[in-house]
Design a protein around this motif. Structure first.
Motif, PDB file in Angstrom:
ATOM      1  N   ASP A  83      12.405  22.762  17.393  1.00  0.00           N
ATOM      2  CA  ASP A  83      11.568  23.769  18.058  1.00  0.00           C
ATOM      3  C   ASP A  83      10.232  23.923  17.351  1.00  0.00           C
ATOM      4  O   ASP A  83       9.207  24.204  17.977  1.00  0.00           O
ATOM      5  CB  ASP A  83      12.289  25.120  18.064  1.00  0.00           C
ATOM      6  N   VAL A  84      10.251  23.771  16.018  1.00  0.00           N
ATOM      7  CA  VAL A  84       9.063  23.959  15.191  1.00  0.00           C
ATOM      8  C   VAL A  84       8.907  22.724  14.312  1.00  0.00           C
ATOM      9  O   VAL A  84       9.859  22.307  13.647  1.00  0.00           O
ATOM     10  CB  VAL A  84       9.200  25.213  14.300  1.00  0.00           C
ATOM     11  N   LEU A  85       7.722  22.129  14.322  1.00  0.00           N
ATOM     12  CA  LEU A  85       7.459  20.941  13.520  1.00  0.00           C
ATOM     13  C   LEU A  85       6.395  21.259  12.481  1.00  0.00           C
ATOM     14  O   LEU A  85       5.251  21.556  12.830  1.00  0.00           O
ATOM     15  CB  LEU A  85       6.991  19.786  14.406  1.00  0.00           C
ATOM     16  N   LEU A  86       6.782  21.189  11.207  1.00  0.00           N
ATOM     17  CA  LEU A  86       5.832  21.370  10.115  1.00  0.00           C
ATOM     18  C   LEU A  86       5.377  20.010   9.621  1.00  0.00           C
ATOM     19  O   LEU A  86       6.153  19.049   9.590  1.00  0.00           O
ATOM     20  CB  LEU A  86       6.462  22.151   8.961  1.00  0.00           C
ATOM     21  N   GLY A  87       4.122  19.932   9.204  1.00  0.00           N
ATOM     22  CA  GLY A  87       3.572  18.661   8.744  1.00  0.00           C
ATOM     23  C   GLY A  87       4.025  18.311   7.345  1.00  0.00           C
ATOM     24  O   GLY A  87       4.627  19.119   6.639  1.00  0.00           O
ATOM     25  N   PRO A  88       3.714  17.085   6.908  1.00  0.00           N
ATOM     26  CA  PRO A  88       4.027  16.644   5.551  1.00  0.00           C
ATOM     27  C   PRO A  88       2.969  17.117   4.563  1.00  0.00           C
ATOM     28  O   PRO A  88       2.015  17.819   4.937  1.00  0.00           O
ATOM     29  CB  PRO A  88       4.013  15.116   5.681  1.00  0.00           C
ATOM     30  N   TYR A  89       3.141  16.733   3.289  1.00  0.00           N
ATOM     31  CA  TYR A  89       2.093  16.972   2.300  1.00  0.00           C
ATOM     32  C   TYR A  89       1.183  15.752   2.273  1.00  0.00           C
ATOM     33  O   TYR A  89       1.646  14.629   2.365  1.00  0.00           O
ATOM     34  CB  TYR A  89       2.671  17.216   0.897  1.00  0.00           C
ATOM     35  N   SER A  90      -0.115  15.998   2.126  1.00  0.00           N
ATOM     36  CA  SER A  90      -1.202  15.030   2.004  1.00  0.00           C
ATOM     37  C   SER A  90      -1.875  14.816   3.349  1.00  0.00           C
ATOM     38  O   SER A  90      -1.226  14.805   4.403  1.00  0.00           O
ATOM     39  CB  SER A  90      -0.770  13.676   1.417  1.00  0.00           C
ATOM     40  N   SER A  91      -3.180  14.628   3.271  1.00  0.00           N
ATOM     41  CA  SER A  91      -3.963  14.414   4.487  1.00  0.00           C
ATOM     42  C   SER A  91      -3.579  13.112   5.166  1.00  0.00           C
ATOM     43  O   SER A  91      -3.480  13.036   6.391  1.00  0.00           O
ATOM     44  CB  SER A  91      -5.457  14.411   4.154  1.00  0.00           C
ATOM     45  N   GLY A  92      -3.371  12.055   4.363  1.00  0.00           N
ATOM     46  CA  GLY A  92      -3.053  10.761   4.937  1.00  0.00           C
ATOM     47  C   GLY A  92      -1.771  10.780   5.739  1.00  0.00           C
ATOM     48  O   GLY A  92      -1.710  10.243   6.862  1.00  0.00           O
ATOM     49  N   GLN A 104       4.229  14.025  22.163  1.00  0.00           N
ATOM     50  CA  GLN A 104       5.357  14.819  22.640  1.00  0.00           C
ATOM     51  C   GLN A 104       4.933  16.228  23.054  1.00  0.00           C
ATOM     52  O   GLN A 104       5.777  17.054  23.417  1.00  0.00           O
ATOM     53  CB  GLN A 104       6.421  14.924  21.537  1.00  0.00           C
ATOM     54  N   GLY A 105       3.616  16.508  22.970  1.00  0.00           N
ATOM     55  CA  GLY A 105       3.135  17.845  23.304  1.00  0.00           C
ATOM     56  C   GLY A 105       3.614  18.906  22.347  1.00  0.00           C
ATOM     57  O   GLY A 105       3.778  20.072  22.724  1.00  0.00           O
ATOM     58  N   LYS A 106       3.809  18.502  21.076  1.00  0.00           N
ATOM     59  CA  LYS A 106       4.375  19.410  20.077  1.00  0.00           C
ATOM     60  C   LYS A 106       3.301  19.894  19.113  1.00  0.00           C
ATOM     61  O   LYS A 106       2.492  19.104  18.607  1.00  0.00           O
ATOM     62  CB  LYS A 106       5.469  18.686  19.293  1.00  0.00           C
ATOM     63  N   GLU A 317       7.644  28.187  23.303  1.00  0.00           N
ATOM     64  CA  GLU A 317       6.842  27.195  24.004  1.00  0.00           C
ATOM     65  C   GLU A 317       5.533  26.933  23.253  1.00  0.00           C
ATOM     66  O   GLU A 317       4.804  27.865  22.908  1.00  0.00           O
ATOM     67  CB  GLU A 317       6.543  27.657  25.427  1.00  0.00           C
ATOM     68  N   ASP A 318       5.247  25.658  23.040  1.00  0.00           N
ATOM     69  CA  ASP A 318       4.117  25.289  22.185  1.00  0.00           C
ATOM     70  C   ASP A 318       2.765  25.736  22.741  1.00  0.00           C
ATOM     71  O   ASP A 318       1.895  26.163  21.979  1.00  0.00           O
ATOM     72  CB  ASP A 318       4.124  23.782  21.949  1.00  0.00           C
TER      73      ASP A 318
END
Length: 366
Positions: A83-92, A104-106, A317-318
């Motif tokens: 339901d919720v997607l958090l990003g990784p560490y680092s810009s790359g 995926q429209g997320k 809903e995103d």
């Protein structure tokens, strides 16, 4: 999301091994503490009059690899349907996974990528909590000119690969021009630095009034060590100097060096939403047996922002969450949160400047 599922799934790909392991584990601990805090409160509030819903975290190790991070995010989106997607560490790594979320429209809740390239790609689904890299030293040239109106020469050495260091370089050049510096030199370098002393000698000829270094952590450490062996004057600043690990590596050679800080706990004791920095410091230390840095704070604060957006949108809903995030102006223990509604640039959070004195970071300006 399954229509019958009551628990809310949060997905996370982080570097629990590889070159970014130290930062990835701290970010993981920050997110874990947020999830535990939510569970202690009985879950996340979604519907205004409905019960709180349990929150579960699925965290996958990307081993500091872009390809692995992409595989992880694909699994989180398709297999787990988070339901919720958090990003990784680092810009790359954040740049590597952002297109998958877009497909995926997320929404990608970004806590660990500060490169301005995240904004320049035109993505409308990345919500960033940290200030962008171009803002890291925006206040420094003006501060140097205030202290010495005769200052005229700025020299910047920056990592030639990736997008983060170039964004720092670009933002600093703009700020130096605006502050009235007449000569601004920019010297790129390949990482890892092979001869830090030779690179720095080039950047210091003639001696600048302001020297700034922007590389990977170990690049900045190498430059700081070389700087200690060379005669320098004026203000010296490195991106890595904003964290405690910099002094751990450089020791007395860090004295007097300026760094950008995304988070200084004492500054953020009265947030509009969520607990204060003192609470995070105490809870984090008790739970994980080490003091939190800015990486943990921005990861935890991202969770606070997510929860606030869900509560205000009254849905997962995103598109609705994005509309709320675009209009949200608030503060957390990490500082201000406000997005430019057009570019989605984080404009509410301020980068602070610190300087090493007596083995401690001293805040230069609030």
């Amino acid at each position: 999301m399954s229509a019958s599922r009551t628990e809310i799934l949060a997905g996370l790909s982080l570097s629990l091994s590889g070159p970014f392991e130290r930062q990835g584990r701290e970010a993981h601990d920050g997110v874990r503490l947020w999830v535990e805090h939510v569970e202690h409160a009985g879950g996340l509030k979604v519907a205004p009059h409905g019960p709180r819903r349990p929150l579960r975290l699925i965290a996958l190790d990307d081993a500091s690899s872009a390809a692995r991070a992409q595989d992880n995010v694909q699994r989180l989106l398709v297999e787990h349907q988070v339901d919720v997607l958090l990003g990784p560490y680092s810009s790359g790594l954040t740049l590597a996974v952002a297109p998958l979320a877009a497909a995926q429209g997320k929404l990608l809740w970004n806590h660990g990528g500060a490169s301005d390239a995240l904004l320049e790609r035109g993505w409308r689904h990345v919500v960033s909590v940290p200030a962008p890299a171009s803002a890291y030293f925006r206040d420094l040239p003006g501060l140097v000119k205030e202290r010495d109106p005769r200052a005229r020469l700025a020299s910047i050495v920056y990592r030639s690969s990736g997008t983060f260091a170039d964004a720092v370089r670009h933002g600093t050049q703009e700020a130096a021009h605006a502050a009235g510096f007449q000569v601004i030199r920019a010297t790129p370098f390949h990482t890892p630095i092979q001869d830090a002393r030779a690179l720095l000698a080039e950047a210091l000829t003639p001696t600048p009034d302001l020297l700034i270094g922007a590389g990977a952590f170990q690049d900045d450490v190498a430059l700081a060590r070389a700087r200690a062996a060379l005669a320098t004057s004026g203000t010296v600043a490195f991106v890595a100097a904003g964290v405690d690990a910099f002094y751990d590596e450089v020791g007395a050679g860090a004295e007097g060096i300026v760094g950008p800080s995304q988070w200084e706990p004492a500054v953020y004791e009265h947030p509009a939403i969520g607990p204060a920095s003192s609470w995070l410091c105490a809870e984090f230390l008790a739970r994980f047996r080490y003091a939190p840095g800015y990486i943990a704070a921005q990861a935890y604060a991202t969770g606070i922002v997510i929860a606030e957006c869900i509560a205000r949108a009254a849905t997962l809903e995103d598109d609705a969450l994005l509309r709320v995030a675009q209009g949200l102006e608030t503060s957390t223990l990490y500082g201000g949160f406000r997005l430019d509604p057009e570019s989605l640039r984080q404009i509410g959070h301020r980068i602070l400047l610190v300087q090493w004195h007596g083995g401690r970071r001293v805040l230069l300006r609030r």
